[in-house]
Design a protein around this motif. Structure first.
Motif, PDB file in Angstrom:
ATOM      1  N   LYS A 175       0.853  -1.207   0.000  1.00 52.35           N
ATOM      2  CA  LYS A 175       0.000   0.000   0.000  1.00 52.35           C
ATOM      3  C   LYS A 175       0.886   1.253   0.000  1.00 52.35           C
ATOM      4  CE  LYS A 175      -3.111  -2.919   2.176  1.00 52.35           C
ATOM      5  NZ  LYS A 175      -4.011  -3.670   1.383  1.00 52.35           N
ATOM      6  N   ALA A 176       0.217   2.375  -0.283  1.00 54.15           N
ATOM      7  CA  ALA A 176       0.914   3.664  -0.189  1.00 54.15           C
ATOM      8  C   ALA A 176       0.420   4.383   1.069  1.00 54.15           C
ATOM      9  CB  ALA A 176       0.613   4.507  -1.421  1.00 54.15           C
ATOM     10  N   ILE A 235      -3.890   5.486   4.172  1.00 48.51           N
ATOM     11  CA  ILE A 235      -3.256   4.304   3.579  1.00 48.51           C
ATOM     12  C   ILE A 235      -4.117   3.892   2.384  1.00 48.51           C
ATOM     13  CG2 ILE A 235      -2.469   1.941   3.981  1.00 48.51           C
ATOM     14  CD1 ILE A 235      -2.243   2.636   6.960  1.00 48.51           C
ATOM     15  N   VAL A 236      -3.461   3.798   1.234  1.00 47.96           N
ATOM     16  CA  VAL A 236      -4.192   3.619  -0.017  1.00 47.96           C
ATOM     17  C   VAL A 236      -3.739   2.342  -0.713  1.00 47.96           C
ATOM     18  CG1 VAL A 236      -4.691   4.728  -2.244  1.00 47.96           C
ATOM     19  CG2 VAL A 236      -4.259   6.153  -0.242  1.00 47.96           C
ATOM     20  N   ASP A 237      -4.691   1.551  -1.122  1.00 44.98           N
ATOM     21  CA  ASP A 237      -4.379   0.337  -1.882  1.00 44.98           C
ATOM     22  C   ASP A 237      -3.916   0.740  -3.289  1.00 44.98           C
ATOM     23  OD1 ASP A 237      -4.220  -2.227  -2.799  1.00 44.98           O
ATOM     24  OD2 ASP A 237      -6.391  -2.544  -2.970  1.00 44.98           O
ATOM     25  N   VAL A 238      -2.800   0.198  -3.717  1.00 48.18           N
ATOM     26  CA  VAL A 238      -2.329   0.505  -5.076  1.00 48.18           C
ATOM     27  C   VAL A 238      -2.123  -0.792  -5.856  1.00 48.18           C
ATOM     28  CG1 VAL A 238      -1.360   2.812  -4.737  1.00 48.18           C
ATOM     29  CG2 VAL A 238       0.023   0.829  -4.112  1.00 48.18           C
ATOM     30  N   SER A 239      -2.942  -1.805  -5.516  1.00 44.70           N
ATOM     31  CA  SER A 239      -2.725  -3.115  -6.144  1.00 44.70           C
ATOM     32  C   SER A 239      -3.893  -3.558  -7.025  1.00 44.70           C
ATOM     33  CB  SER A 239      -2.474  -4.168  -5.057  1.00 44.70           C
ATOM     34  OG  SER A 239      -3.656  -4.357  -4.307  1.00 44.70           O
ATOM     35  N   ASN A 240      -4.859  -2.652  -7.265  1.00 43.70           N
ATOM     36  CA  ASN A 240      -5.970  -3.031  -8.149  1.00 43.70           C
ATOM     37  C   ASN A 240      -5.455  -3.195  -9.575  1.00 43.70           C
ATOM     38  OD1 ASN A 240      -8.640  -2.803  -6.655  1.00 43.70           O
ATOM     39  ND2 ASN A 240      -7.563  -0.940  -6.030  1.00 43.70           N
ATOM     40  N   PRO A 241      -6.074  -4.073 -10.354  1.00 41.86           N
ATOM     41  CA  PRO A 241      -5.641  -4.222 -11.758  1.00 41.86           C
ATOM     42  C   PRO A 241      -5.555  -2.878 -12.467  1.00 41.86           C
ATOM     43  CG  PRO A 241      -7.287  -5.870 -11.213  1.00 41.86           C
ATOM     44  CD  PRO A 241      -7.167  -4.989  -9.999  1.00 41.86           C
ATOM     45  N   ASP A 251     -10.162   3.393  -3.184  1.00 37.01           N
ATOM     46  CA  ASP A 251      -8.939   2.659  -2.853  1.00 37.01           C
ATOM     47  C   ASP A 251      -8.360   3.088  -1.498  1.00 37.01           C
ATOM     48  OD1 ASP A 251      -9.102   1.420  -5.363  1.00 37.01           O
ATOM     49  OD2 ASP A 251      -8.020   3.067  -6.323  1.00 37.01           O
ATOM     50  N   VAL A 252      -8.906   4.171  -0.940  1.00 40.08           N
ATOM     51  CA  VAL A 252      -8.441   4.606   0.393  1.00 40.08           C
ATOM     52  C   VAL A 252      -8.956   3.594   1.412  1.00 40.08           C
ATOM     53  CG1 VAL A 252      -8.557   6.408   2.162  1.00 40.08           C
ATOM     54  CG2 VAL A 252      -8.486   7.032  -0.268  1.00 40.08           C
TER      55      VAL A 252
END
Ligand SMILES: CSC[C@H]1O[C@@H](n2cnc3c(O)ncnc32)[C@H](O)[C@@H]1O
Ligand SMILES: [Zn+2]
Length: 444
Positions: free
Chosen positions: A61-62, A376-382, A402-403
């Motif tokens: 994550k970022a 914290i942000v998910d950055v793993s979506n397609p 994505d947050v």
């Protein structure tokens, strides 16, 4: 052997986007929080000395500074979609001001603010600058939601829902300032004269005096539309920015929203008073107000942040969308794809936004000693893969959904998309009730 330090919260394993002076991005990083502050930032290898009651594993994550909305009117969430596709003056005078006259009460303001806080937490906003009516209620609800805000009591020359005259508005603003000004952890009170075309010079001067008396920010809509330029030229013989300078409203901790109708020689006026600018691209596009000269203002050394404006002119409070729009709008108007790169708009939503609202000493970056406002942000979506360059991924490929986690002042407001400070179901019910009421009021 190194001594162990116990902290309240440890975030480890994520890519920490510090937005510090070196713009450090730490791939396998950590963040330690104690009380309301960040106490350490570094690589995961350095995290070993910290023990915490709460540990968040952020691998993949970022971790970013919380996003800053430099201009909004939070209760207007309840007017979202009420009057669309109109120019500013028609939108305001034929639809919004009348709808506000019939509907804006303390109760409505509290409900609209709750809905806005829910939307902002869900989309990664940790701090906002508001201007509206019944700001003491806005402050109260915001504090309960756990968000940080500069809350500006609106002053305007005609009767409004919380003040029949600007004098009453000013007295109310002073009471509100006195209540919140002594070091409140989340709320900064402010004075908010609506605009140069709705406030006479005497009103603007009284607002400046009040702001100076208490050392609080002054928030104003400025140079928003060409109708404003014409009106101010006709009334006072000057364009809006020279007019407000001459009147004396520019001064310490001024935040000006929109700032579209400018000439290059006017940037120096704004710079002289260290005016922070809130750029609201989506609202400006929707009301067809024009395009602010953001690259030029930034080049002139002005701090330019990003704002959504109210949800009736945007129509949401989503700063991820606003970043994407800001990056693209200025490219297309200049036919120059190199203008406003992703890094620049990420700055505007974080550290430059903090500068624009005069809070960069406390928020806007992840550094030891600053207040613990981060997301914290998910950055793993397609849709975000393969992720070559994080600023690009965040600005062009990330959605507010994505947050995952939001922390303000060291306190968790959302964890893994579960809201911790607000009752989401109750807010939906309350919103439905106000929808019916507002619709009925417009049929009378
Ligand atoms: C000072 S906020 C209260 C007042 O301002 C109105 N408003 C909302 N958005 C805008 C805008 O972009 N320009 C001018 N005025 C705006 C809002 O409806 C409130 O009446
Ligand atoms: Zn506005």
């Amino acid at each position: 052997m190194r001594a162990t330090t116990t902290v309240d919260l440890l975030v480890r394993g994520g890519t920490v986007v510090t937005m510090d002076a070196q713009r450090r991005v730490i791939p396998d990083g950590f963040l330690a929080v104690h009380g309301d502050r960040i106490v350490a930032v570094g690589t995961a290898a350095e995290a070993g000395q910290y023990r915490a009651k709460t540990v968040i594993e952020a691998g993949g994550k970022a971790v970013l500074p919380g996003l800053i909305n430099a201009h909004t009117h939070v209760p207007m969430t309840l007017f979202r979609g009420l009057a669309d596709d109109l120019a500013l003056q028609e939108w305001l005078t034929k639809f919004i001001f009348p709808a506000e006259a019939k509907n804006v009460t303390r109760e409505m303001v509290r409900a609209g603010t709750r809905l806005a806080c829910l939307e902002m937490i869900r989309s990664g906003t940790t701090c906002f600058v508001d201007m509206y009516y019944f700001e003491d209620d806005i402050a109260d609800v915001t504090e309960a939601a756990g968000l940080r805000a500069i809350v500006g009591q609106t002053i305007i020359d005609f009767p409004v829902p919380d003040a029949l005259t600007p004098q009453i508005g000013l007295a109310q603003a002073e009471r509100f300032i006195q209540k919140y000004k002594t070091g409140h952890p989340l709320i900064t009170p402010a004075v908010a004269p609506h605009a140069p075309y709705t406030c006479a010079p005497e009103t603007l001067i009284a607002c400046r005096k009040l702001a100076d008396k208490h050392g609080v920010p002054l928030v104003i809509h400025l140079a928003e539309a060409d109708t404003e330029t014409q009106t101010i030229l006709e009334r006072y013989g000057r364009r809006p920015i020279p007019h407000v300078e001459r009147v004396g409203v520019l001064g310490a901790r001024t935040i000006a929203a929109h700032v579209i109708q400018t000439q290059p020689d006017e940037y120096a006026i704004l710079k002289k008073y260290n005016v922070g600018v809130a750029h609201c691209p989506q609202s400006n596009m929707k009301l067809a107000a024009g395009v602010a000269a953001v690259p030029e203002m930034r080049a002139a050394g002005l701090a330019v942040g990003l704002g959504t404006d109210g949800a009736a002119s945007n129509n949401d409070l989503d700063l991820f969308e606003e970043m994407d729009t800001a990056a693209k709008l200025h490219k297309v108007v200049r036919r120059d794809p190199t203008t406003m790169p992703a890094e620049a708009v990420l700055e505007m939503a974080t550290i430059e936004g903090a500068r624009a609202i005069h809070m960069a000493d406390r928020i806007g970056s992840l550094e030891a000693g600053k207040l613990a406002d981060f997301i914290i942000v998910d950055v793993s979506n397609p849709r975000q893969l393969p992720n070559y360059q994080l600023a690009s991924t965040l600005v062009y490929a990330t959605k507010s959904s994505d947050v995952e986690t939001v922390v303000v002042n060291g306190k968790l407001l959302m964890r893994d998309r579960r809201i911790l400070t607000l009752d989401e179901a109750a807010i939906r019910r309350e919103t439905a009730t106000f929808r019916t009421r507002i619709l009925e009021s417009l049929q009378k």
